[in-house]
Design an enzyme around this catalytic site. Structure first.
Site, PDB file in Angstrom:
ATOM      1  N   LYS A 125      -6.522   5.351  10.298  1.00 48.70           N
ATOM      2  CA  LYS A 125      -5.440   4.391  10.088  1.00 48.70           C
ATOM      3  C   LYS A 125      -5.780   3.509   8.882  1.00 48.70           C
ATOM      4  O   LYS A 125      -6.919   3.080   8.735  1.00 48.70           O
ATOM      5  CB  LYS A 125      -5.323   3.539  11.365  1.00 48.70           C
ATOM      6  CG  LYS A 125      -4.163   2.595  11.319  1.00 48.70           C
ATOM      7  CD  LYS A 125      -4.077   1.770  12.579  1.00 48.70           C
ATOM      8  CE  LYS A 125      -3.202   0.581  12.249  1.00 48.70           C
ATOM      9  NZ  LYS A 125      -3.000  -0.342  13.284  1.00 48.70           N
TER      10      LYS A 125
ATOM     11  N   CYS B  25       1.367 -11.428  20.187  1.00 45.40           N
ATOM     12  CA  CYS B  25       0.452 -10.987  19.122  1.00 45.40           C
ATOM     13  C   CYS B  25       1.048 -11.439  17.795  1.00 45.40           C
ATOM     14  O   CYS B  25       2.149 -11.022  17.435  1.00 45.40           O
ATOM     15  CB  CYS B  25       0.289  -9.468  19.137  1.00 45.40           C
ATOM     16  SG  CYS B  25      -0.600  -8.882  17.668  1.00 45.40           S
TER      17      CYS B  25
ATOM     18  N   CYS C 174      -3.826  -5.847  21.890  1.00 47.09           N
ATOM     19  CA  CYS C 174      -2.586  -5.365  21.291  1.00 47.09           C
ATOM     20  C   CYS C 174      -2.827  -3.917  20.855  1.00 47.09           C
ATOM     21  O   CYS C 174      -3.827  -3.629  20.198  1.00 47.09           O
ATOM     22  CB  CYS C 174      -2.228  -6.236  20.085  1.00 47.09           C
ATOM     23  SG  CYS C 174      -1.140  -5.397  18.929  1.00 47.09           S
TER      24      CYS C 174
ATOM     25  N   HIS D  71       0.845  -1.195   0.000  1.00 47.01           N
ATOM     26  CA  HIS D  71       0.000   0.000   0.000  1.00 47.01           C
ATOM     27  C   HIS D  71       0.884   1.251   0.000  1.00 47.01           C
ATOM     28  O   HIS D  71       2.117   1.129  -0.004  1.00 47.01           O
ATOM     29  CB  HIS D  71      -1.019  -0.017   1.140  1.00 47.01           C
ATOM     30  CG  HIS D  71      -0.438  -0.086   2.525  1.00 47.01           C
ATOM     31  ND1 HIS D  71       0.488   0.809   2.988  1.00 47.01           N
ATOM     32  CD2 HIS D  71      -0.674  -0.945   3.553  1.00 47.01           C
ATOM     33  CE1 HIS D  71       0.798   0.538   4.233  1.00 47.01           C
ATOM     34  NE2 HIS D  71       0.123  -0.547   4.605  1.00 47.01           N
TER      35      HIS D  71
ATOM     36  N   HIS E  65       3.923   1.493   2.393  1.00 51.35           N
ATOM     37  CA  HIS E  65       5.126   0.763   1.966  1.00 51.35           C
ATOM     38  C   HIS E  65       5.795   1.512   0.816  1.00 51.35           C
ATOM     39  O   HIS E  65       7.018   1.619   0.746  1.00 51.35           O
ATOM     40  CB  HIS E  65       4.764  -0.647   1.494  1.00 51.35           C
ATOM     41  CG  HIS E  65       3.993  -1.455   2.492  1.00 51.35           C
ATOM     42  ND1 HIS E  65       2.728  -1.928   2.245  1.00 51.35           N
ATOM     43  CD2 HIS E  65       4.308  -1.856   3.741  1.00 51.35           C
ATOM     44  CE1 HIS E  65       2.293  -2.586   3.303  1.00 51.35           C
ATOM     45  NE2 HIS E  65       3.229  -2.563   4.223  1.00 51.35           N
TER      46      HIS E  65
HETATM   47  O1  ME8 Z   1       7.275  -4.636   9.800  1.00 52.25           O
HETATM   48  N1  ME8 Z   1       2.583   4.836   6.585  1.00 52.25           N
HETATM   49  O2  ME8 Z   1       6.933  -5.327   7.634  1.00 52.25           O
HETATM   50  P1  ME8 Z   1       5.612  -4.543   7.191  1.00 52.25           P
HETATM   51  C1  ME8 Z   1       3.889   4.856   6.278  1.00 52.25           C
HETATM   52  N2  ME8 Z   1       8.550  -7.381   8.003  1.00 52.25           N
HETATM   53  N3  ME8 Z   1       4.633   3.745   6.206  1.00 52.25           N
HETATM   54  C2  ME8 Z   1       4.046   2.570   6.428  1.00 52.25           C
HETATM   55  C3  ME8 Z   1       2.675   2.471   6.757  1.00 52.25           C
HETATM   56  C4  ME8 Z   1       1.932   3.686   6.825  1.00 52.25           C
HETATM   57  N4  ME8 Z   1       0.638   3.713   7.108  1.00 52.25           N
HETATM   58  N5  ME8 Z   1       2.377   1.179   6.921  1.00 52.25           N
HETATM   59  C5  ME8 Z   1       3.536   0.478   6.706  1.00 52.25           C
HETATM   60  C6  ME8 Z   1       7.530  -5.367   8.855  1.00 52.25           C
HETATM   61  N6  ME8 Z   1       4.533   1.316   6.407  1.00 52.25           N
HETATM   62  C7  ME8 Z   1       8.690  -6.329   8.936  1.00 52.25           C
HETATM   63  C8  ME8 Z   1       9.981  -5.553   8.703  1.00 52.25           C
HETATM   64  S1  ME8 Z   1      12.638  -5.394   8.507  1.00 52.25           S
HETATM   65  C9  ME8 Z   1      13.942  -6.336   8.971  1.00 52.25           C
HETATM   66  C10 ME8 Z   1      11.227  -6.368   8.842  1.00 52.25           C
HETATM   67  C11 ME8 Z   1       5.921   0.964   6.064  1.00 52.25           C
HETATM   68  O3  ME8 Z   1       5.191  -5.180   5.927  1.00 52.25           O
HETATM   69  C12 ME8 Z   1       6.891   1.458   7.128  1.00 52.25           C
HETATM   70  O4  ME8 Z   1       8.136   1.668   6.532  1.00 52.25           O
HETATM   71  O5  ME8 Z   1       4.668  -4.468   8.315  1.00 52.25           O
HETATM   72  C13 ME8 Z   1       6.929   0.279   8.077  1.00 52.25           C
HETATM   73  O6  ME8 Z   1       8.088   0.281   8.893  1.00 52.25           O
HETATM   74  C14 ME8 Z   1       6.918  -0.877   7.125  1.00 52.25           C
HETATM   75  O7  ME8 Z   1       6.051  -0.453   6.057  1.00 52.25           O
HETATM   76  C15 ME8 Z   1       6.394  -2.144   7.786  1.00 52.25           C
HETATM   77  O8  ME8 Z   1       6.160  -3.104   6.819  1.00 52.25           O
END
Ligand code: ME8
Length: 719
Positions: A295, A129, A146, A19, A22
């Site tokens: 959110k 969680c 959570c 999304h 990311h």
């Molecule tokens: O946490 N606004 O992966 P994930 C801005 N696999 N950035 C956002 C966001 C939002 N609403 N939502 C997600 C993980 N992100 C683990 C990481 S690393 C060794 C392992 C971005 O798929 C943001 O950069 O949940 C966040 O840190 C990341 O997506 C989390 O992606």
């Protein structure tokens, strides 16, 4: 030695598609990598992204889609990779944690830390969680849930291997003191420092019960904890790991979201210290996007797909629209409406219009001959020649901003240059001047060309796909190229098709009914098109849910007993809808197939034994209330043409003119869902046998089914 730069993004979970959150992080990292490639040469920069696959979430998601795990992972990883490619991202490597190179490195690091004496065996009892793949302390929960996933964590007791994180409390604090720039921005650093100062506990780094993942080298029964595994990707993607020039001789920068800075700024450096490996140079913790103030979440149906924006507006619009919305590091909000406004004003009407006007005029009035560039008259900054002006702007626009992660300021600098150039055009009315005094006009065109030149140069980093077209328009030293439309008009109606205005519904409940244990959770949802057919993924999902259901236990659930008693007490001949469905299921092994919408909430209804009221919003008269009946209300039950009289003091859902649902067992005919329905009111009805959270979870499941399998969106909670 030539400076080297290694940039990484988080590796993303593949249980869902990307999304804009990311995309935001990945585009920011791509922009920084582009800047440095231009500055120190492409061979000296490495940009890594990838996917985090050894998680319970992916196992569950594969099962939900009825897919074999590796087939599912391959499909999803490909989806992420091609999304990034289609969005115009230039990464040098894409790591998947199911690859052999990653497994080998994780096993090696685990062994190394174990041999150091920093991993030991113990038993662990805690609250886990699966949404975050994290253990929580009781004190960290919000109302028992959570804080992120709003669901209660599960109690987990198992034998685990532990990492001596506590041992690194002091070394970490010392490291932060010596390297004040390790974590930026400052506000995040303060959060992390106070977390470390509050005392670090050892953490569990293995899972005995995990079905999937990397086995411990010293104990095959256990799998490496997904976070311990995931963080190592930054090394496993480099041939020779920490001995690779992009680790040992490079500036290593991890760009991550604020949600995961703790993992990157506490656990990861401690792991590296234990393994005797150099720490990364910097971690940048960026902020979060909300969408229309809420959110982003699948169950709310407000997830924005970056590919949709890229297809409609182009990659540079996606990139600049996201990165220029707010300071990198802060939180901000996204709305399609505002994105479109940005596109119209800054890109199509700003940059696109400027380039088009100047090049068209030069071609038309000066036969395409470019006058010499001039220092712009409305530029009040440092003095100097036209060339110095270009260099200075480039320095201010890019170097100053991008070397300190000010992506937002870099874009705004670019837009200010565009405004200045447009202002110069309008003040001089060059389109008139050129007819009156060509020599004077040539000077203005020279000044405008200085602006266009620097805008094009900055765009090589900030609007990389458009920069090529700008260059074509600017032609060679002597002649201008052909005019082009850099940012074509995008029709608003097409984008907003999904956003047909919908009336909202207010929902109230008589407090006396609440006292008796009656409760309701309701939401509005928009469905693009109802279909009679069930999709394959829905059938696979239904098979899984029903496979886990104990039908007899469900038929005897307390929520149903309480409902039956209330019908009997009120002398109403009612049958709870979940009972009706469970009986069909028991007899035929399947649920009925009415249409994809009804089937989607019926599945949640049997799973939770909840009765859902579901109505076409357009047919509801005013607001809705759950109240006692007076006995004089209008009521025509579903499937009937005749009105039926209800008793006084029954409870019912009513709108301004009639009963929508009698008790929680029979809806009315007038507001039923038809194949033409687009906007739906759905409410989950509960009694004293269940609590609010249970009802919320049941409604969530129905909404998730409607979003996932019926394309539902624009979800709004109303009570
Ligand atoms: O946490 N606004 O992966 P994930 C801005 N696999 N950035 C956002 C966001 C939002 N609403 N939502 C997600 C993980 N992100 C683990 C990481 S690393 C060794 C392992 C971005 O798929 C943001 O950069 O949940 C966040 O840190 C990341 O997506 C989390 O992606």
């Amino acid at each position: 030695m030539i400076q080297k730069k290694y940039f990484t993004t988080p590796i993303y979970y593949v249980n869902d598609v990307p999304h804009i959150g990311h995309a935001y992080c990945t585009l920011a990292t791509d922009t920084l990598a582009r800047y440095w490639r231009n500055k120190i040469g492409p061979d000296n920069v490495k940009f890594l992204t990838g996917t985090d696959e050894n998680s319970q979430k992916t196992v569950d998601a594969a099962a939900k889609h009825g897919k074999e795990i590796y087939a599912y992972l391959d499909e999803m990883a490909e989806n992420w990779k091609t999304t990034w490619e289609q969005c115009g991202l230039q990464f040098d490597d894409f790591i998947r944690t199911t690859e052999g190179r990653h497994h080998d490195k994780v096993a090696e690091m685990f062994q190394r830390i174990y041999d150091k004496g920093d991993i030991y065996k113990g038993s662990y009892k805690g609250l886990y969680c699966t949404g975050c793949e994290t253990f929580y302390k009781e004190s960290e929960l919000v109302d028992g849930n959570c804080p992120d996933h709003k669901k209660p964590p599960m109690e987990l007791e198992e034998e685990n291997y532990f990492f001596r994180l506590s041992k690194y409390e002091k070394p970490l604090l010392e490291y932060y003191q010596k390297n004040p720039e390790f974590l930026v921005p400052e506000s995040r650093k303060n959060e992390i420092l106070s977390f470390i100062q509050s005392g670090l506990e050892d953490i569990s780094v293995s899972r005995e019960t995990a079905e999937f993942g990397i086995s411990l080298p010293m104990d095959e029964k256990h799998k490496v904890y997904v976070w311990f595994d995931a963080l190592i990707n930054y090394l496993s993607a480099l041939p020779d790991g920490e001995n690779n020039e992009f680790w040992k001789d490079a500036d290593v920068t991890h760009i991550v979201g604020k949600d995961i800075t703790r993992f990157h700024c506490v656990i990861w450096p401690a792991m590296l210290m234990s393994a005797g490996i150099k720490l990364p140079d910097q971690v940048f913790g960026h902020g979060y996007f909300t969408v229309d103030g809420t959110k982003m979440s699948k169950s709310l149906g407000n997830v924005v797909n970056p590919l949709d924006l890229s297809k409609k507006f182009g990659n540079d619009a996606l990139r600049s629209g996201l990165l220029s919305s707010f300071t990198f590091g802060s939180d901000g909000d996204f709305s399609v409406e505002r994105f479109h406004d940005f596109y119209d004003s800054r890109l199509a009407g700003g940059i696109g219009n400027l380039f088009n006007r100047v090049i068209v005029l030069i071609n038309k009035f000066l036969d395409g001959n470019k006058p010499e560039i001039q220092r712009p008259r409305n530029y009040t900054g440092r003095s100097g020649s036209a060339e110095e002006f270009v260099d200075f702007q480039l320095h201010e626009g890019l170097f100053v901003n991008l070397e300190s992660y000010q992506l937002y300021s870099a874009y705004n600098h670019l837009f200010e240059l565009v405004d200045k150039a447009n202002e110069l055009m309008n003040e001089t009315e060059v389109w008139k001047l050129v007819k009156e005094d060509e020599e004077k006009a040539k000077i203005v065109f020279g000044e405008l060309l200085a602006y266009l030149e620097v805008i094009m140069l900055i765009s090589c980093t900030l609007l990389p796909e458009t920069a090529g077209k700008m260059q074509q328009m600017l032609g060679d030293e002597k002649k201008a190229g052909k005019a082009q439309i850099l940012f074509p008009q995008v029709d608003r109606t097409v984008v907003e098709e999904k956003e047909t205005p919908r009336s909202t519904v207010k929902f109230t409940v008589n407090p006396k009914l609440i006292e008796q244990g009656y409760q309701v959770k309701a939401a509005l949802i928009t469905i693009p098109k109802i279909s009679k057919k069930q999709s394959k993924p829905f059938r696979a999902h239904a098979t899984e849910v029903l496979g886990n259901l104990d039908i007899d236990a469900a038929l005897n659930a307390e929520i149903i007993q309480v409902a039956n008693k209330s019908y009997a007490d009120a002398e109403v001949d009612g049958k709870h809808p979940a009972v009706h469905l469970l009986e069909i299921l028991k007899k035929s092994g399947k649920l009925p197939n009415i249409n994809n919408v009804v089937d989607a909430y019926n599945l949640a209804s049997v799973d939770y034994q909840i009765s859902f009221g579901v109505h076409d919003i357009e047919k509801i008269d005013g607001d809705v209330k759950l109240d006692f009946t007076t006995g004089s209300e209008d009521y025509t039950p579903l499937g009937s043409k005749e009105k039926v009289k209800v008793n006084k003091d029954e409870y019912a859902f009513m709108d301004g003119s009639q009963i929508l649902c009698r008790m929680d067992c029979k809806q009315c005919e007038k507001t039923k869902i038809t194949m033409q329905t687009k906007h739906i009111l759905i409410y989950a009805q509960g009694n004293s046998a269940v609590d609010a959270l249970y009802l919320e979870n049941g409604l969530d499941e129905a909404i998730e089914n409607l979003v996932e399998y019926c394309g539902g969106g624009h979800v709004e909670r109303v009570i």
